[in-house]
Design an enzyme around this catalytic site. Structure first.
Site, PDB file in Angstrom:
ATOM      1  N   GLY A   8      -2.397   2.403  -4.407  1.00 45.27           N
ATOM      2  CA  GLY A   8      -2.047   3.824  -4.339  1.00 45.27           C
ATOM      3  C   GLY A   8      -1.949   4.272  -2.892  1.00 45.27           C
ATOM      4  O   GLY A   8      -1.722   3.474  -1.990  1.00 45.27           O
ATOM      5  N   THR A  27       1.765   3.434  -6.538  1.00 43.99           N
ATOM      6  CA  THR A  27       2.154   3.983  -5.245  1.00 43.99           C
ATOM      7  C   THR A  27       1.384   5.290  -5.055  1.00 43.99           C
ATOM      8  O   THR A  27       0.553   5.661  -5.892  1.00 43.99           O
ATOM      9  CB  THR A  27       3.680   4.200  -5.157  1.00 43.99           C
ATOM     10  OG1 THR A  27       4.056   4.422  -3.798  1.00 43.99           O
ATOM     11  CG2 THR A  27       4.152   5.360  -6.014  1.00 43.99           C
ATOM     12  N   VAL A  31       0.862  -1.181   0.000  1.00 50.72           N
ATOM     13  CA  VAL A  31       0.000   0.000   0.000  1.00 50.72           C
ATOM     14  C   VAL A  31       0.895   1.225   0.000  1.00 50.72           C
ATOM     15  O   VAL A  31       1.928   1.254   0.678  1.00 50.72           O
ATOM     16  CB  VAL A  31      -0.921   0.018   1.237  1.00 50.72           C
ATOM     17  CG1 VAL A  31      -1.811   1.265   1.223  1.00 50.72           C
ATOM     18  CG2 VAL A  31      -1.764  -1.240   1.303  1.00 50.72           C
ATOM     19  N   CYS A  32       0.520   2.225  -0.793  1.00 47.05           N
ATOM     20  CA  CYS A  32       1.220   3.505  -0.805  1.00 47.05           C
ATOM     21  C   CYS A  32       2.712   3.274  -1.131  1.00 47.05           C
ATOM     22  O   CYS A  32       3.045   2.538  -2.058  1.00 47.05           O
ATOM     23  CB  CYS A  32       1.004   4.211   0.529  1.00 47.05           C
ATOM     24  SG  CYS A  32       1.356   5.982   0.547  1.00 47.05           S
ATOM     25  N   THR A  33       3.607   3.882  -0.356  1.00 48.49           N
ATOM     26  CA  THR A  33       5.038   3.749  -0.650  1.00 48.49           C
ATOM     27  C   THR A  33       5.614   2.420  -0.204  1.00 48.49           C
ATOM     28  O   THR A  33       6.820   2.195  -0.339  1.00 48.49           O
ATOM     29  CB  THR A  33       5.831   4.897   0.009  1.00 48.49           C
ATOM     30  OG1 THR A  33       5.513   4.963   1.412  1.00 48.49           O
ATOM     31  CG2 THR A  33       5.519   6.224  -0.645  1.00 48.49           C
TER      32      THR A  33
END
Length: 242
Positions: free
Chosen positions: A162, A132, A112-114
């Protein structure tokens, strides 16, 4: 009794181990969002772990009683969250050694995300599509990833989400893969996931220009440091010269 009265796919009937490998500076919603979804999978055994089992502070919340990553023998699904601490985590050899070991075992590798930058630093994203947080997409490029703007991207057994709230979407997407679409829909209904945000500003292409400019300026000071960390992590993936 099946959750929400829906029988899952047969493949998901036995114990299904889900691992969240935490690190200092992780964003709590990056993992608590998908954690809520994955904990409702049939047979789910959810493990949150850190290097040495150390307590982890995330956005003012302290998560304790964590497993030691080195003692986790394996998992069916690993979900790597993002956060401000991603920069340091990518270069933490003790943490990254466990990420490489456990992603090699897992059937499903997710982030998730970074958290996708950590997957990149583990050497998993070369030539693969990956998502990301919108502000950090350029940081995927040193790892040879194909940058995706999708909310949830899949390439083989790797699912990347994202920013932050996309973790719930990622959780439901993977839940459908593991236990079937009807079961995932039951989970979605059970947690009443029906987003209706008060503002249409959750993506850079949708937010008012002044809001985007202000947030981009706020993030800019850490951009150079993060890119340097990504480039160093990518360099470490290269074989040493003979």
């Amino acid at each position: 009794m099946y959750a929400f009265g829906v029988k899952p796919a047969e493949a998901a009937m036995s114990e299904f181990v889900v691992l969240f490998p935490l690190y200092p500076g992780v964003t709590q919603l990056d993992f608590t969002g998908p954690h809520q979804v994955f904990s409702r999978l049939p047979g789910a055994k959810v493990i949150t772990a850190s290097v040495g089992g150390q307590p982890i502070e995330a956005d003012g919340l302290v998560f304790a009683g964590l497993a030691d990553l080195a003692t986790v023998e394996g998992c069916d699904l690993i979900c790597v969250p993002g956060g401000l601490g991603t920069t340091e985590a990518m270069l933490d050899e003790a943490y990254m050694a466990q990420i490489r070991r456990l992603t090699a075992i897992a059937t499903y590798v997710t982030s998730v995300c970074t958290g996708s930058l950590i997957l990149g630093a583990a050497g998993l994203l070369k030539g693969r599509r990956a998502a990301t947080h919108w502000a950090w997409r350029e940081l995927l490029k040193p790892f040879g990833a194909i940058v995706s703007e999708a909310r949830v991207e899949r390439d083989g057994n790797i699912f990347t989400g994202g920013g932050v709230t996309a973790g719930i979407d990622l959780g439901l997407t993977v839940a459908a893969e593991v236990a079937g679409e009807a079961y995932a829909q039951g989970v979605q209904l059970g947690i009443e996931y029906a987003p209706a945000p008060p503002f249409n500003a959750g993506r850079p292409e949708l937010a008012p220009a002044e809001v985007l400019d202000r947030l981009t300026s706020f993030m800019q000071p850490m951009a150079q440091q993060r890119m340097a960390a990504a480039q160093e992590a990518a360099r470490r993936l290269q074989p040493e010269p003979a």
